[in-house]
Scaffold this motif. Sequence first.
Motif, PDB file in Angstrom:
ATOM      1  N   THR A 123       0.812  -1.212   0.000  1.00  0.00           N
ATOM      2  CA  THR A 123       0.000   0.000   0.000  1.00  0.00           C
ATOM      3  C   THR A 123       0.847   1.265   0.000  1.00  0.00           C
ATOM      4  O   THR A 123       0.311   2.370  -0.028  1.00  0.00           O
ATOM      5  CB  THR A 123      -0.931   0.037   1.240  1.00  0.00           C
ATOM      6  OG1 THR A 123      -0.129   0.004   2.421  1.00  0.00           O
ATOM      7  CG2 THR A 123      -1.884  -1.145   1.227  1.00  0.00           C
ATOM      8  N   HIS A 124       2.175   1.112   0.009  1.00  0.00           N
ATOM      9  CA  HIS A 124       3.094   2.249   0.066  1.00  0.00           C
ATOM     10  C   HIS A 124       3.391   2.766  -1.345  1.00  0.00           C
ATOM     11  O   HIS A 124       3.929   2.034  -2.181  1.00  0.00           O
ATOM     12  CB  HIS A 124       4.383   1.832   0.771  1.00  0.00           C
ATOM     13  CG  HIS A 124       5.391   2.918   0.890  1.00  0.00           C
ATOM     14  ND1 HIS A 124       5.230   4.004   1.711  1.00  0.00           N
ATOM     15  CD2 HIS A 124       6.589   3.075   0.286  1.00  0.00           C
ATOM     16  CE1 HIS A 124       6.278   4.791   1.598  1.00  0.00           C
ATOM     17  NE2 HIS A 124       7.119   4.246   0.740  1.00  0.00           N
ATOM     18  N   LEU A 125       3.052   4.019  -1.613  1.00  0.00           N
ATOM     19  CA  LEU A 125       3.367   4.655  -2.891  1.00  0.00           C
ATOM     20  C   LEU A 125       4.850   5.013  -2.892  1.00  0.00           C
ATOM     21  O   LEU A 125       5.296   5.868  -2.129  1.00  0.00           O
ATOM     22  CB  LEU A 125       2.509   5.906  -3.089  1.00  0.00           C
ATOM     23  CG  LEU A 125       2.687   6.653  -4.405  1.00  0.00           C
ATOM     24  CD1 LEU A 125       2.316   5.762  -5.589  1.00  0.00           C
ATOM     25  CD2 LEU A 125       1.839   7.911  -4.404  1.00  0.00           C
ATOM     26  N   VAL A 126       5.620   4.330  -3.741  1.00  0.00           N
ATOM     27  CA  VAL A 126       7.070   4.512  -3.760  1.00  0.00           C
ATOM     28  C   VAL A 126       7.476   5.549  -4.802  1.00  0.00           C
ATOM     29  O   VAL A 126       8.281   6.435  -4.532  1.00  0.00           O
ATOM     30  CB  VAL A 126       7.786   3.168  -4.025  1.00  0.00           C
ATOM     31  CG1 VAL A 126       9.282   3.342  -4.075  1.00  0.00           C
ATOM     32  CG2 VAL A 126       7.408   2.150  -2.965  1.00  0.00           C
ATOM     33  N   ALA A 175      19.924   9.643  -4.797  1.00  0.00           N
ATOM     34  CA  ALA A 175      20.115   9.709  -3.349  1.00  0.00           C
ATOM     35  C   ALA A 175      18.768   9.896  -2.670  1.00  0.00           C
ATOM     36  O   ALA A 175      17.827  10.413  -3.259  1.00  0.00           O
ATOM     37  CB  ALA A 175      21.043  10.869  -3.000  1.00  0.00           C
ATOM     38  N   GLY A 176      18.685   9.460  -1.439  1.00  0.00           N
ATOM     39  CA  GLY A 176      17.466   9.648  -0.662  1.00  0.00           C
ATOM     40  C   GLY A 176      17.498   8.781   0.573  1.00  0.00           C
ATOM     41  O   GLY A 176      18.346   7.909   0.722  1.00  0.00           O
ATOM     42  N   LYS A 178      14.825   4.359  -4.251  1.00  0.00           N
ATOM     43  CA  LYS A 178      16.037   4.254  -5.060  1.00  0.00           C
ATOM     44  C   LYS A 178      16.191   2.867  -5.681  1.00  0.00           C
ATOM     45  O   LYS A 178      16.373   2.746  -6.891  1.00  0.00           O
ATOM     46  CB  LYS A 178      17.277   4.577  -4.211  1.00  0.00           C
ATOM     47  CG  LYS A 178      17.266   5.943  -3.564  1.00  0.00           C
ATOM     48  CD  LYS A 178      18.449   6.159  -2.627  1.00  0.00           C
ATOM     49  CE  LYS A 178      18.537   5.175  -1.490  1.00  0.00           C
ATOM     50  NZ  LYS A 178      17.520   5.293  -0.443  1.00  0.00           N
ATOM     51  N   SER A 179      16.107   1.842  -4.876  1.00  0.00           N
ATOM     52  CA  SER A 179      16.257   0.467  -5.376  1.00  0.00           C
ATOM     53  C   SER A 179      15.112   0.085  -6.297  1.00  0.00           C
ATOM     54  O   SER A 179      15.316  -0.579  -7.327  1.00  0.00           O
ATOM     55  CB  SER A 179      16.343  -0.523  -4.212  1.00  0.00           C
ATOM     56  OG  SER A 179      17.500  -0.281  -3.453  1.00  0.00           O
ATOM     57  N   ALA A 203      16.167  -1.652 -14.809  1.00  0.00           N
ATOM     58  CA  ALA A 203      16.854  -2.893 -15.190  1.00  0.00           C
ATOM     59  C   ALA A 203      15.913  -3.930 -15.803  1.00  0.00           C
ATOM     60  O   ALA A 203      16.366  -4.910 -16.373  1.00  0.00           O
ATOM     61  CB  ALA A 203      17.563  -3.490 -13.980  1.00  0.00           C
ATOM     62  N   GLY A 204      14.626  -3.732 -15.667  1.00  0.00           N
ATOM     63  CA  GLY A 204      13.673  -4.698 -16.214  1.00  0.00           C
ATOM     64  C   GLY A 204      13.396  -5.865 -15.290  1.00  0.00           C
ATOM     65  O   GLY A 204      12.889  -6.893 -15.729  1.00  0.00           O
TER      66      GLY A 204
END
Length: 78
Positions: free
Chosen positions: A16-19, A36-37, A43-44, A51-52
Amino acid sequence: MSCLLALNRITHRLNTHLVLDDLNLELAAATRLTIAGRSGAGKSTLLRLIAGLEAPQQGEITIGGKAASSKNRIHLPP
């Protein structure tokens, strides 16, 4: 300079977390970018999408002018 990598309106959730929310990015060849963050900022997730390894839930990613992934679908394998 032509665009090598383009992210258009990328939105992605983990549970449910909007990334990532409506992210747009264009990079030309030989461009360097630092991501950065804080922990959990996406970031990941962003790198996994580029990367697909995952498909965005909304939006489209193009690499070299070719569709790499779009809404819930990977067009180019990692």
